[in-house]
Motif scaffolding. Structure first.
Motif, PDB file in Angstrom:
ATOM      1  N   GLN A  56      36.734 103.909 -49.587  1.00 16.65           N
ATOM      2  CA  GLN A  56      35.771 103.827 -48.493  1.00 16.65           C
ATOM      3  C   GLN A  56      36.461 103.591 -47.153  1.00 16.65           C
ATOM      4  O   GLN A  56      35.872 103.777 -46.102  1.00 16.65           O
ATOM      5  N   THR A  57      37.724 103.231 -47.177  1.00 18.20           N
ATOM      6  CA  THR A  57      38.539 103.030 -45.983  1.00 18.20           C
ATOM      7  C   THR A  57      39.304 104.320 -45.686  1.00 18.20           C
ATOM      8  O   THR A  57      39.729 104.990 -46.618  1.00 18.20           O
ATOM      9  N   PRO A  58      39.513 104.663 -44.408  1.00 18.91           N
ATOM     10  CA  PRO A  58      40.371 105.824 -44.117  1.00 18.91           C
ATOM     11  C   PRO A  58      41.810 105.528 -44.546  1.00 18.91           C
ATOM     12  O   PRO A  58      42.520 104.795 -43.871  1.00 18.91           O
ATOM     13  N   LEU A  59      42.172 106.055 -45.684  1.00 16.15           N
ATOM     14  CA  LEU A  59      43.468 105.779 -46.305  1.00 16.15           C
ATOM     15  C   LEU A  59      44.209 107.098 -46.461  1.00 16.15           C
ATOM     16  O   LEU A  59      43.652 108.067 -46.978  1.00 16.15           O
ATOM     17  N   PHE A  60      45.463 107.119 -45.994  1.00 12.17           N
ATOM     18  CA  PHE A  60      46.249 108.348 -46.012  1.00 12.17           C
ATOM     19  C   PHE A  60      47.572 108.108 -46.724  1.00 12.17           C
ATOM     20  O   PHE A  60      48.184 107.055 -46.580  1.00 12.17           O
ATOM     21  N   LEU A  61      48.024 109.131 -47.452  1.00 14.83           N
ATOM     22  CA  LEU A  61      49.200 109.042 -48.307  1.00 14.83           C
ATOM     23  C   LEU A  61      50.133 110.218 -48.061  1.00 14.83           C
ATOM     24  O   LEU A  61      49.678 111.354 -47.932  1.00 14.83           O
ATOM     25  N   ALA A  62      51.409 109.935 -48.002  1.00 11.88           N
ATOM     26  CA  ALA A  62      52.439 110.981 -48.036  1.00 11.88           C
ATOM     27  C   ALA A  62      53.452 110.550 -49.091  1.00 11.88           C
ATOM     28  O   ALA A  62      53.767 109.371 -49.225  1.00 11.88           O
ATOM     29  N   VAL A  63      53.909 111.518 -49.865  1.00 16.17           N
ATOM     30  CA  VAL A  63      54.907 111.256 -50.902  1.00 16.17           C
ATOM     31  C   VAL A  63      56.096 112.156 -50.606  1.00 16.17           C
ATOM     32  O   VAL A  63      55.940 113.365 -50.464  1.00 16.17           O
ATOM     33  N   GLU A  64      57.268 111.552 -50.492  1.00 12.49           N
ATOM     34  CA  GLU A  64      58.488 112.310 -50.224  1.00 12.49           C
ATOM     35  C   GLU A  64      59.433 112.143 -51.404  1.00 12.49           C
ATOM     36  O   GLU A  64      59.394 111.122 -52.100  1.00 12.49           O
ATOM     37  N   TYR A  65      60.271 113.161 -51.602  1.00 17.44           N
ATOM     38  CA  TYR A  65      61.105 113.221 -52.802  1.00 17.44           C
ATOM     39  C   TYR A  65      62.556 113.492 -52.445  1.00 17.44           C
ATOM     40  O   TYR A  65      62.846 114.278 -51.543  1.00 17.44           O
ATOM     41  N   SER A  66      63.455 112.891 -53.231  1.00 18.80           N
ATOM     42  CA  SER A  66      64.869 113.257 -53.129  1.00 18.80           C
ATOM     43  C   SER A  66      65.049 114.611 -53.818  1.00 18.80           C
ATOM     44  O   SER A  66      64.111 115.134 -54.420  1.00 18.80           O
ATOM     45  N   ASP A  67      66.240 115.174 -53.752  1.00 22.40           N
ATOM     46  CA  ASP A  67      66.473 116.530 -54.265  1.00 22.40           C
ATOM     47  C   ASP A  67      66.868 116.599 -55.739  1.00 22.40           C
ATOM     48  O   ASP A  67      67.177 117.667 -56.234  1.00 22.40           O
ATOM     49  N   GLU A  68      66.854 115.491 -56.451  1.00 24.41           N
ATOM     50  CA  GLU A  68      67.278 115.504 -57.849  1.00 24.41           C
ATOM     51  C   GLU A  68      66.187 116.057 -58.766  1.00 24.41           C
ATOM     52  O   GLU A  68      65.028 116.178 -58.369  1.00 24.41           O
ATOM     53  N   GLU A  69      66.580 116.364 -60.001  1.00 26.91           N
ATOM     54  CA  GLU A  69      65.624 116.874 -60.983  1.00 26.91           C
ATOM     55  C   GLU A  69      64.523 115.850 -61.263  1.00 26.91           C
ATOM     56  O   GLU A  69      63.351 116.189 -61.379  1.00 26.91           O
ATOM     57  N   ASP A  70      64.922 114.582 -61.396  1.00 25.71           N
ATOM     58  CA  ASP A  70      63.956 113.477 -61.525  1.00 25.71           C
ATOM     59  C   ASP A  70      64.057 112.703 -60.206  1.00 25.71           C
ATOM     60  O   ASP A  70      64.813 111.747 -60.090  1.00 25.71           O
ATOM     61  N   PRO A  71      63.317 113.152 -59.192  1.00 29.75           N
ATOM     62  CA  PRO A  71      63.542 112.645 -57.841  1.00 29.75           C
ATOM     63  C   PRO A  71      63.155 111.180 -57.648  1.00 29.75           C
ATOM     64  O   PRO A  71      62.294 110.654 -58.354  1.00 29.75           O
ATOM     65  N   ILE A  72      63.811 110.575 -56.687  1.00 30.34           N
ATOM     66  CA  ILE A  72      63.408 109.265 -56.203  1.00 30.34           C
ATOM     67  C   ILE A  72      62.242 109.501 -55.251  1.00 30.34           C
ATOM     68  O   ILE A  72      62.278 110.409 -54.409  1.00 30.34           O
ATOM     69  N   VAL A  73      61.201 108.714 -55.413  1.00 30.52           N
ATOM     70  CA  VAL A  73      59.963 108.890 -54.663  1.00 30.52           C
ATOM     71  C   VAL A  73      59.888 107.858 -53.541  1.00 30.52           C
ATOM     72  O   VAL A  73      60.169 106.680 -53.757  1.00 30.52           O
ATOM     73  N   THR A  74      59.517 108.318 -52.362  1.00 30.34           N
ATOM     74  CA  THR A  74      59.237 107.430 -51.239  1.00 30.34           C
ATOM     75  C   THR A  74      57.768 107.559 -50.905  1.00 30.34           C
ATOM     76  O   THR A  74      57.266 108.672 -50.702  1.00 30.34           O
ATOM     77  N   LEU A  75      57.073 106.421 -50.899  1.00 29.40           N
ATOM     78  CA  LEU A  75      55.643 106.409 -50.590  1.00 29.40           C
ATOM     79  C   LEU A  75      55.433 105.985 -49.145  1.00 29.40           C
ATOM     80  O   LEU A  75      56.060 105.040 -48.674  1.00 29.40           O
ATOM     81  N   ILE A  76      54.538 106.676 -48.482  1.00 29.94           N
ATOM     82  CA  ILE A  76      54.137 106.335 -47.125  1.00 29.94           C
ATOM     83  C   ILE A  76      52.617 106.267 -47.147  1.00 29.94           C
ATOM     84  O   ILE A  76      51.950 107.232 -47.536  1.00 29.94           O
ATOM     85  N   ILE A  77      52.084 105.107 -46.775  1.00 35.74           N
ATOM     86  CA  ILE A  77      50.640 104.911 -46.827  1.00 35.74           C
ATOM     87  C   ILE A  77      50.183 104.345 -45.491  1.00 35.74           C
ATOM     88  O   ILE A  77      50.774 103.397 -44.977  1.00 35.74           O
ATOM     89  N   SER A  78      49.132 104.939 -44.970  1.00 31.82           N
ATOM     90  CA  SER A  78      48.536 104.475 -43.729  1.00 31.82           C
ATOM     91  C   SER A  78      47.131 103.961 -44.020  1.00 31.82           C
ATOM     92  O   SER A  78      46.306 104.694 -44.580  1.00 31.82           O
ATOM     93  N   ALA A  79      46.891 102.701 -43.682  1.00 30.70           N
ATOM     94  CA  ALA A  79      45.577 102.090 -43.847  1.00 30.70           C
ATOM     95  C   ALA A  79      45.307 101.233 -42.613  1.00 30.70           C
ATOM     96  O   ALA A  79      46.218 100.572 -42.109  1.00 30.70           O
ATOM     97  N   PRO A  80      44.076 101.221 -42.115  1.00 27.81           N
ATOM     98  CA  PRO A  80      43.780 100.494 -40.889  1.00 27.81           C
ATOM     99  C   PRO A  80      43.831  98.969 -41.065  1.00 27.81           C
ATOM    100  O   PRO A  80      43.549  98.461 -42.155  1.00 27.81           O
ATOM    101  N   PRO A  81      44.173  98.255 -39.994  1.00 21.79           N
ATOM    102  CA  PRO A  81      44.256  96.790 -40.061  1.00 21.79           C
ATOM    103  C   PRO A  81      42.937  96.127 -40.463  1.00 21.79           C
ATOM    104  O   PRO A  81      42.945  95.059 -41.058  1.00 21.79           O
ATOM    105  N   GLU A  82      41.807  96.781 -40.181  1.00 20.52           N
ATOM    106  CA  GLU A  82      40.513  96.184 -40.524  1.00 20.52           C
ATOM    107  C   GLU A  82      40.160  96.359 -42.006  1.00 20.52           C
ATOM    108  O   GLU A  82      39.048  96.041 -42.413  1.00 20.52           O
ATOM    109  N   ALA A  83      41.091  96.851 -42.811  1.00 21.38           N
ATOM    110  CA  ALA A  83      40.890  97.005 -44.257  1.00 21.38           C
ATOM    111  C   ALA A  83      41.991  96.240 -45.002  1.00 21.38           C
ATOM    112  O   ALA A  83      42.845  96.834 -45.651  1.00 21.38           O
TER     113      ALA A  83
END
Length: 146
Positions: A56-83
């Protein structure tokens, strides 16, 4: 055979479970304060991130990956301070999952909000949004690996 889990996430779950139920929400709010801001390349560009529409909150996600076969995942999440509860759960997931291998994240149980012991502290709608965020992360990883 029980699902494998990630050590960092297991430690976070234990931290929540070690607290009396009345203090768990306070710990979640501490994670809210520590949620990292998205990198500059995403600032003001939520359209380049995936919106978690189940939340119900404006929540945004980006997932970034390293170049390996089983990549390392970096999570980026944006959520407003009022949530703060949503930000807190996002903070738990970033601390517990970001920097881990994709294959490890896919083994994480879907009931993390329950394992954190938050079912009595939060509304079912909030819990569903939290589960949806983890589901989106796993779906993004599955799509990336295929």
């Amino acid at each position: 055979m029980p699902a494998q889990t990630i050590e960092v996430l297991d430690e976070l779950i234990a931290d929540f479970q070690d607290l009396p139920e009345s203090d768990r929400l306070e710990l979640l709010l501490e994670f809210s304060d520590n949620l990292p801001e998205p990198p500059e390349r995403y600032a003001g560009h939520e359209d380049e991130m995936e919106q978690v529409t189940e939340c119900q909150t404006p929540l945004f996600l980006a997932v970034e990956y390293s170049d390996e076969e089983d990549p390392i995942v970096t999570l980026i999440i944006s959520a407003p301070p009022e949530a703060p509860t949503t930000r807190g759960f996002a903070g738990v997931l970033i601390e517990g999952l970001s920097g881990q291998r994709a294959s490890e994240i896919l083994t994480v149980p879907d009931d993390i909000p329950n394992r954190l012991g938050l079912t009595n502290a939060l509304t079912p709608l909030r819990l569903r949004g939290m589960s949806a965020l983890l589901g989106r992360i796993k779906r993004n990883i599955t799509t990336h690996l295929s």
